[in-house]
Design a protein around this motif. Structure first.
Motif, mmCIF file in Angstrom:
data_model
loop_
_atom_site.group_PDB
_atom_site.id
_atom_site.type_symbol
_atom_site.label_atom_id
_atom_site.label_comp_id
_atom_site.label_asym_id
_atom_site.label_seq_id
_atom_site.Cartn_x
_atom_site.Cartn_y
_atom_site.Cartn_z
ATOM 1 N N VAL A 167 4.930 -2.608 -8.485
ATOM 2 C CA VAL A 167 3.647 -3.150 -8.085
ATOM 3 C C VAL A 167 2.552 -2.169 -8.479
ATOM 4 O O VAL A 167 2.701 -0.956 -8.296
ATOM 5 C CB VAL A 167 3.604 -3.445 -6.569
ATOM 6 N N CYS A 168 1.493 -2.696 -9.052
ATOM 7 C CA CYS A 168 0.338 -1.867 -9.390
ATOM 8 C C CYS A 168 -0.725 -2.054 -8.313
ATOM 9 O O CYS A 168 -1.149 -3.187 -8.040
ATOM 10 C CB CYS A 168 -0.230 -2.257 -10.759
ATOM 11 N N LEU A 169 -1.120 -0.975 -7.684
ATOM 12 C CA LEU A 169 -2.163 -1.000 -6.662
ATOM 13 C C LEU A 169 -3.403 -0.345 -7.266
ATOM 14 O O LEU A 169 -3.529 0.889 -7.275
ATOM 15 C CB LEU A 169 -1.694 -0.250 -5.410
ATOM 16 N N PRO A 170 -4.326 -1.139 -7.792
ATOM 17 C CA PRO A 170 -5.427 -0.576 -8.584
ATOM 18 C C PRO A 170 -6.346 0.360 -7.819
ATOM 19 O O PRO A 170 -6.911 1.280 -8.410
ATOM 20 C CB PRO A 170 -6.178 -1.829 -9.068
ATOM 21 N N SER B 155 -3.461 3.383 -13.057
ATOM 22 C CA SER B 155 -2.836 3.816 -14.314
ATOM 23 C C SER B 155 -1.315 3.734 -14.283
ATOM 24 O O SER B 155 -0.671 4.048 -15.294
ATOM 25 C CB SER B 155 -3.258 5.252 -14.632
ATOM 26 N N GLY B 156 -0.718 3.336 -13.169
ATOM 27 C CA GLY B 156 0.734 3.304 -13.106
ATOM 28 C C GLY B 156 1.245 2.338 -12.059
ATOM 29 O O GLY B 156 0.487 1.531 -11.501
ATOM 30 N N SER C 196 7.426 3.409 -2.645
ATOM 31 C CA SER C 196 7.717 4.740 -3.166
ATOM 32 C C SER C 196 7.290 4.816 -4.627
ATOM 33 O O SER C 196 7.117 3.787 -5.296
ATOM 34 C CB SER C 196 9.218 5.039 -3.043
ATOM 35 N N GLY C 197 7.124 6.034 -5.110
ATOM 36 C CA GLY C 197 6.886 6.240 -6.530
ATOM 37 C C GLY C 197 8.163 6.415 -7.307
ATOM 38 O O GLY C 197 8.140 6.552 -8.533
#
Length: 478
Positions: free
Chosen positions: A124-127, A132-133, A155-156
């Motif tokens: 999931v991208c949380l802008p 960027s990731g 988590s990352g």
């Protein structure tokens, strides 16, 4: 950026959240209440499950801290549909989730039908957190039968080992809440579905192959099976989705007939249907899950909301509340968790056009409080300012969505504004430290009286903050 008409552009955004037209009336339930997406956009706030005993909510937050804390765990959430139960996040304000990122997570999770009996592990991208990731989210429905309570762990780290860590943590939380293991729920739902399919086939075969079949026996078997199916489906839909009593069809009890308190919220415990001894032994819900079941009862939700409406002599309101995130040793961090509260638009605003008009006027009141005017020229000046301002708090959102940044920024001064149209409705907007309120009252109420009623409503809502909102958002260091 917003097109030639600022008002029309924002209405188009609000229209995306408008509930579809329906002839079945308004249902204030755990699922339909989520149709209030327009209020969450207007206030830039998160809807929370209410009413909940603050001690129970806080103890559940600390259960997440004790169970899910790890070097690679960033966020832990408990949600029901698109409403928040609790959240634990880092103590650094710059690392905390913005409400728009929370909306993204909960909308995705709350719209996944397969989540009831499956675990999800997805990027999931949380802008607003990091455009960027990707981060990686684990979700599992802890209680698919009764409340729809789900856990979200982020988590990352996207490794298989991290998935196993989250899976184990979710099982521990489920066990501590007194809920059965996921495997047991899957088996139960699978057996119920198989029984339903088998009974349907048998009923069809009997009906068409033997026209002289005894009607009484067939109807009896069918009724028993229908009752069982109805019970299962109603539990899956989180305490039922039947149409609620419409305001205007039956009179609401007067304010003196009801007292708003945590004690009253815990008295009307739903009585379970007759079960076997084995089923009763398995059904050992903890106090938190029991409180959720009571809170999600449609009648419970309707009575609470109607009481607040009566207090202000209003037909609708939308309330925003800013609450500090708690850091270590009970001290507040600089981070805020913005939350919103209010009833869904119902009678007399029953069609999409009338509902859109209400949100349009609320938007105009919001611009008046922030800018002193809702004129197109004033709005464009404000949008130009946001587009030219790239702060660390808002990031690129200022350039990409300046109107969203404008609505997220609280007014600089405390103010009151109102608008009266067609001699039918009085619309009031007021704000103060950490709150905003927008309300619709009958035009028979004078502006001065309406403002006083709304101020009284604000005092009541702030007084009931602990049971209506997540009043003590915790961090991993709390």
């Amino acid at each position: 950026m917003m097109g030639p008409n600022v008002d029309a552009s924002l209405r188009n955004l609000l229209d995306q959240f408008d509930p579809p037209d329906s002839d079945e009336g308004t249902d204030i339930s755990a699922s339909s209440y989520n149709s209030q997406g327009a209020s969450t956009f207007l206030t830039a706030g998160i809807e929370c499950v209410f009413p909940l005993n603050p001690e129970l909510r806080d103890s559940t937050s600390r259960l997440l801290i004790d169970t899910c804390r790890g070097d690679d765990t960033l966020f832990a959430l408990l949600v029901i549909g698109t409403r928040l139960v609790t959240i634990v996040q880092p103590s650094n304000p710059s690392s905390q989730l913005h409400t728009s990122d929370l909306h993204l997570i909960m909308t995705f999770v709350g719209r996944q039908p397969g989540l009831l009996t499956n675990e999800l592990w997805f990027p999931v991208c949380l802008p607003r957190f990091d455009s960027s990731g990707f981060l990686y989210a684990y979700t599992s429905c802890l209680d698919p039968v009764h409340t729809g309570l789900s856990i979200v762990l982020i988590s990352g780290n996207n490794s298989t080992e991290q998935f196993k860590v989250f899976h184990s943590a979710a099982d521990t939380v489920r066990s501590n809440l007194g809920l059965p293991p996921l495997s047991t729920v899957r088996s139960s739902l699978s057996a119920s579905t198989s029984s339903y399919a088998s009974s349907t086939r048998d009923d069809r075969r009997t009906t068409w192959s033997d026209p002289l079949h005894d009607d009484t026996d067939t109807d009896s078997d069918y009724d028993d099976d229908s009752e069982r199916r109805g019970s299962i489906l109603s539990r899956i839909s989180a305490s039922g989705n039947g149409a609620s009593a419409g305001r205007g069809i039956a009179p609401r009890p007067t304010l003196g007939d009801r007292q708003l308190s945590m004690t009253n919220y815990l008295t009307h415990i739903p009585r379970p249907n007759s079960k076997s001894v084995e089923e009763k032994e398995k059904a050992q819900d903890g106090p938190f899950v029991t409180a959720l079941k009571i809170a999600l009862l449609p009648k419970q939700q309707e009575d609470i909301l109607n009481q607040y409406l009566d207090l202000a002599s209003a037909v609708h309101f939308c309330f925003r509340c800013d609450i500090y995130v708690q850091g270590s040793s009970g001290t507040s961090t600089e981070g805020m968790l913005t939350q919103c509260f209010g009833p869904p638009l119902s009678f007399p605003f029953t069609d999409a056009q009338s509902q859109r008009k209400v949100w349009d006027i609320y938007q105009r009141l919001s611009l008046r409080l922030r800018l002193g005017s809702s004129s197109v020229e004033t709005c464009y000046d404000a949008l130009d300012m946001f587009q030219g301002h790239d702060s660390s708090m808002s990031g690129s959102i200022s350039n990409d969505c300046p109107m969203q940044s404008l609505l997220e920024s609280p007014p600089n001064v405390h103010g009151v504004t109102y608008l009266q149209e067609d001699n039918e409705w009085l619309y009031v907007g007021l704000n103060g430290k950490f709150f905003e309120l927008y309300a619709t009252l009958p035009a028979t109420v004078k502006p001065r009286e309406g403002t006083a009623y709304c101020a009284r409503l604000v005092r009541k809502l702030m007084g009931d903050e602990r049971i209506l909102f997540l009043s003590n958002p915790l961090t991993w260091n709390s």
